[in-house]
Design an enzyme around this catalytic site. Structure first.
Site, PDB file in Angstrom:
ATOM      1  N   GLU A 162       0.795  -1.221   0.000  1.00  2.00           N
ATOM      2  CA  GLU A 162       0.000   0.000   0.000  1.00  2.00           C
ATOM      3  C   GLU A 162       0.833   1.280   0.000  1.00  2.00           C
ATOM      4  O   GLU A 162       0.454   2.268  -0.625  1.00  2.00           O
ATOM      5  CB  GLU A 162      -0.945   0.016   1.215  1.00  2.00           C
ATOM      6  CG  GLU A 162      -2.027  -1.049   1.176  1.00  2.00           C
ATOM      7  CD  GLU A 162      -3.045  -0.823   0.068  1.00  2.00           C
ATOM      8  OE1 GLU A 162      -3.254   0.332  -0.335  1.00  2.00           O
ATOM      9  OE2 GLU A 162      -3.613  -1.827  -0.400  1.00  2.00           O
ATOM     10  N   SER A 207     -49.522 -29.802  38.286  1.00  2.00           N
ATOM     11  CA  SER A 207     -49.190 -30.253  39.641  1.00  2.00           C
ATOM     12  C   SER A 207     -47.878 -29.686  40.162  1.00  2.00           C
ATOM     13  O   SER A 207     -47.614 -29.752  41.364  1.00  2.00           O
ATOM     14  CB  SER A 207     -49.120 -31.779  39.673  1.00  2.00           C
ATOM     15  OG  SER A 207     -50.389 -32.331  39.385  1.00  2.00           O
TER      16      SER A 207
END
Length: 819
Positions: free
Chosen positions: A120, A495
């Protein structure tokens, strides 16, 4: 294929580089004398022209008031996603449009920096933001070739463009880019500029910055990447889509080799390093079906909603890190336990047939495309994968998976779907070529035909002492059904709700030794204010007088109704709010004794924690800590803790007796299957609602309370023989088997105001002959038929001897409102 960000238009894509030959040793390349002279003059002229112009640009950059402020750089705050972790710091969720891991320049591997600069901006540390030599070189190349073939943008200029400018290719934008580059170099150090660049740049696959790209492409932390991987990452900024190693591996490899050659030419790496990196095979992580190692999607979504409520859109960009109370091993156990339980239930109820059918063309390419399109909308569900059948008979099925793999299913793998392979199968349920089926691969490598369950479930476990949630599974699969059954499903507890009625009765003088009649009850329309009601026990039949302990072990409905009738429905309705239940969801009618109200699994976990921790009400919580990307703590939970600052829900004596009763259920009653775990400190209660629409098991050990629920979203029967003990309890046991490994047994300390007489527990305040309620609903002439210690059968046990019709009781005044 990934879309390019605005700064990288498709028109800027270069032609692919050719695979390089092994580079020569670093040094100057030979050119003819005339060529060098001409290039030298051209370069000198270009450099002189450029330098004069750039001096003006530099002066403008420093002085121009029209350039934008650099606050975005000097106070750099990148968009970092929200991340969710377990308590042991396993990543379980990530939310945000940009995947980004911010890394400081000191933590970047040297060879990655070298790779980036090599391709770059090789003179990055030498120029002042604009590379004059690079511009001159690009100018010479343009004059030589007749058009621009080389770029001259420095890293600083790229930063300027990405932060402040558009990607349009105009001379005006280029001038501003240079002006900004000089201004940036005036304000920031070289390392600061490079750090911003490495954290901000888009690199494909929603990855921003090199640290995130390392994790996305290679599944590694940045510090762990190799030289070859660094070179491949360095090739991405030019064109993330073109050089993406996931979608364009060949082109990415060529780009990687070119960068390695540049590094060698610049003297950054040796010949040996170059050769080794060139030969290293790529280790790119293909997009996995499961992004995270732990299935905790429901948890991550709870956290996401909580963070968004607090921080709004900033929740997805400011780098919040949320540490939950979840234990990753516990979460794994809970996920697998619930999944196995739901699959086991589904397998008992038969194969429903293929999910759909697709026409298979004769042409091989067209067939491959048809299969791919058909499976595209049916993603794999964890280890349960989708496939298209290509051939089928009663002994062998061949199918193709979404990735094109061909598999064969034989023998036991066909057993579940055997009827669908027979000649008697209906056309809309037969397995034939073109059928879309689900497959599961066993540990021995063999495939089986399965199906995705239609039934749903939920599981949650919490620490009873402070309410920390250790595991939470809101359904079979989050991607299939995002409805969280732990927090959002209001279901009848059946229950499993009875213990709270029993707890209320202890404060009214009843106790484990109280004899209650398990005999028929009938309520006429006049008494109920509506339809007649004749409650039944599960499985039918009546056992007559029995102790409260035995009644809870056997889960006898008629006993629970008589207890609630004795203590009063309004009293019980207010009493249950001590455990965190909503009074309005439990109307003050007798069916409340049978769990006819509405609860969530989360509520049940908190309620059962009261029994487990000695009587204290704790608040379940999931988020332990929230920090920002700098590590600053924004929130830290401060839970209330049992025996410290948590309020009392019930007295210690009540918790102790209830713990004893619930241990009896787990050892001798409807939960006796839990004895397989080999522990004596487990307690809990099964629950099966009317018509078996809901199956529960709610239980605990002193250090962990857990709730398992199974049912259909559109409530209908699970099946006549499906109960909480048969469906939910095995899920609970699978989880507890792993979660309690190494946890020592616990014995609750008996409070001073609890006494033992004749082997049974009593409150000191309510002793036989002194306030203790000895019987409820028992005719004077009837003697007790069972002892407190008698072992009970299962909830679906044999039908007991019936009580005569002449003993049926018509109890007046039990319904004080319409029912």
């Amino acid at each position: 294929m990934d879309q390019l960000p605005p700064s990288l238009p498709p028109s800027s894509l270069p032609p692919p580089e050719q695979p390089p030959s092994p580079p020569p040793a670093p040094g100057k390349r030979k050119r003819s004398l005339l060529t060098r002279i001409l290039l030298g003059f051209a370069g000198l002229i270009a450099a002189c022209v450029v330098s004069a112009g750039l001096l003006v640009i530099y002066a403008l950059a420093v002085a121009s008031p029209n350039l934008p402020s650099l606050d975005a750089l000097t106070d750099y705050r990148p968009k970092v996603p929200l991340r969710v972790y377990t308590a042991d710091h396993v990543l379980i969720g990530e939310f945000g449009n940009e995947r980004r891991d911010v890394v400081h320049i000191e933590a970047v591997p040297v060879f990655l920096k070298q790779a980036i600069l090599a391709i770059e901006d090789a003179r990055f540390y030498d120029h002042g933001g604009v590379d004059l030599a690079g511009i001159a070189r690009a100018g010479v190349a343009a004059l030589t070739n007749g058009h621009a073939t080389q770029g001259a943008s420095t890293i600083t200029m790229q930063v300027a463009r990405n932060f402040f400018l558009s990607s349009e290719k105009t001379y005006t934008r280029k001038v501003y880019e240079m002006m900004l580059a000089y201004k940036i170099e005036h304000e920031l150090t070289k390392d600061q500029i490079l750090e911003v660049y490495m954290n901000q740049i888009y690199l494909g696959q929603r990855a921003y910055g090199f640290a995130s790209a390392a994790r996305v492409y290679f599944g590694k932390d940045l510090k762990d990447i190799t030289l070859a991987e660094a070179a491949m990452l360095a090739g991405l900024p030019k064109a993330p889509s073109a050089y993406n190693p996931v979608v364009n591996p060949a082109r990415a490899k060529v780009r990687q080799q070119y960068i390695l050659q540049r590094m060698f030419e610049l003297g950054d790496i040796t010949r040996a390093q170059y050769d080794a990196a060139i030969k290293e095979p790529p280790t790119v992580v293909r997009a996995p079906t499961q992004q995270f190692s732990v299935h905790a999607e429901y948890i991550a979504e709870i956290v996401r909603q909580a963070m968004y409520a607090q921080y709004h859109d900033e929740a997805y960009t400011r780098g919040l890190n949320v540490v939950t109370t979840i234990d990753s091993a516990d979460q794994d156990s809970a996920y697998l336990a619930l999944r196995r339980g739901l699959m086991a239930y589904d397998s008992r109820h038969g194969y429903r047939g293929p999910e759909a059918y697709v026409d298979l063309p004769a042409d091989a390419d067209a067939r491959e495309e048809a299969i791919a399109n058909a499976l595209d909308t049916r993603p794999d569900n964890g280890d349960i994968v989708a496939a298209v059948v290509t051939s089928a008979d009663a002994k062998r099925v061949e199918a193709t998976l979404a990735d094109g793999t061909d598999v064969a299913i034989e023998g036991n793998g066909l057993r579940f779907a055997a009827f669908a392979l027979s000649a008697r199968a209906q056309p809309n349920s037969s397995i034939r070529p073109g059928a879309i089926v689900r497959l599961l691969k066993s540990d021995d490598g063999n495939w089986s035909i399965v199906q995705l369950p239609q039934v749903e479930g939920a599981f949650i476990s919490i620490v009873p002492q402070d309410g920390a949630i250790r595991s939470l599974v809101g359904g079979f699969d989050f991607n299939k059904n995002k409805f969280n059954h732990v927090t959002q499903a209001w279901r009848q507890p059946g229950s499993s709700f009875k213990p709270f009625i029993y707890s209320a009765s202890l404060e009214k003088g009843l106790g484990p030794a109280t004899i209650i009649n398990d005999a028929p009850l009938f309520f006429s329309a006049a008494e109920t204010g509506g339809a007649p009601w004749e409650p039944k026990n599960y499985g039918g039949g009546f056992d007559g007088p029995m102790t409260m302990r035995t009644a809870l072990q056997k889960s006898r409905n008629l006993v629970s109704i008589r207890i609630l009738s004795h203590i009063g429905t309004h009293y019980a309705q207010q009493y249950i709010t001590r455990f965190g239940f909503d009074a309005e969801r439990h109307p003050a009618y007798l069916p409340m004794a049978l769990g006819a109200g509405l609860v969530t699994p989360l509520q049940m976990a908190a309620a059962y924690s009261v029994f487990a921790n000695g009587g204290y009400r704790v608040n379940p919580y999931l988020i332990a800590e929230v920090t920002d990307q700098q590590g600053v703590v924004l929130m830290r939970s401060q839970p209330i803790v049992a025996e410290r600052d948590a309020p009392r829900a019930i007295e210690a004596r009540n918790a102790y007796v209830m713990n004893s009763l619930l241990q009896s259920v787990a050892q001798h009653g409807t939960g006796a299957k839990s004895n397989e775990l080999g522990r004596t400190d487990l307690a809990g209660k099964t629950g099966t609602t009317n018509e078996s629409r809901d199956a529960w098991f709610a239980g605990y050990q002193h250090t962990l309370a857990a709730i398992a629920w199974i049912g259909y979203d559109s409530p209908h029967s699970l099946g006549d023989r499906e109960t909480g003990g048969g469906l939910a309890l095995p899920v609970w046991m699978d989880y507890m088997r792993q979660a309690l490994k190494g946890v020592p047994p616990y014995q609750m300390t008996m409070p001073d105001d609890v006494v033992t007489q004749s082997g049974e527990l009593y409150f000191e305040e309510y002793l036989p002959g002194h306030g203790f309620v000895a019987t409820v609903g028992v005719p004077q002439a009837t003697a007790p038929s069972e002892s407190a210690g008698e072992e009970a059968g299962t909830e679906a046990g044999s039908v007991p001897e019936r009580v005569g019709e002449d003993e049926k009781q018509h109890v007046m005044g039990l319904f004080d409102q319409q029912h």
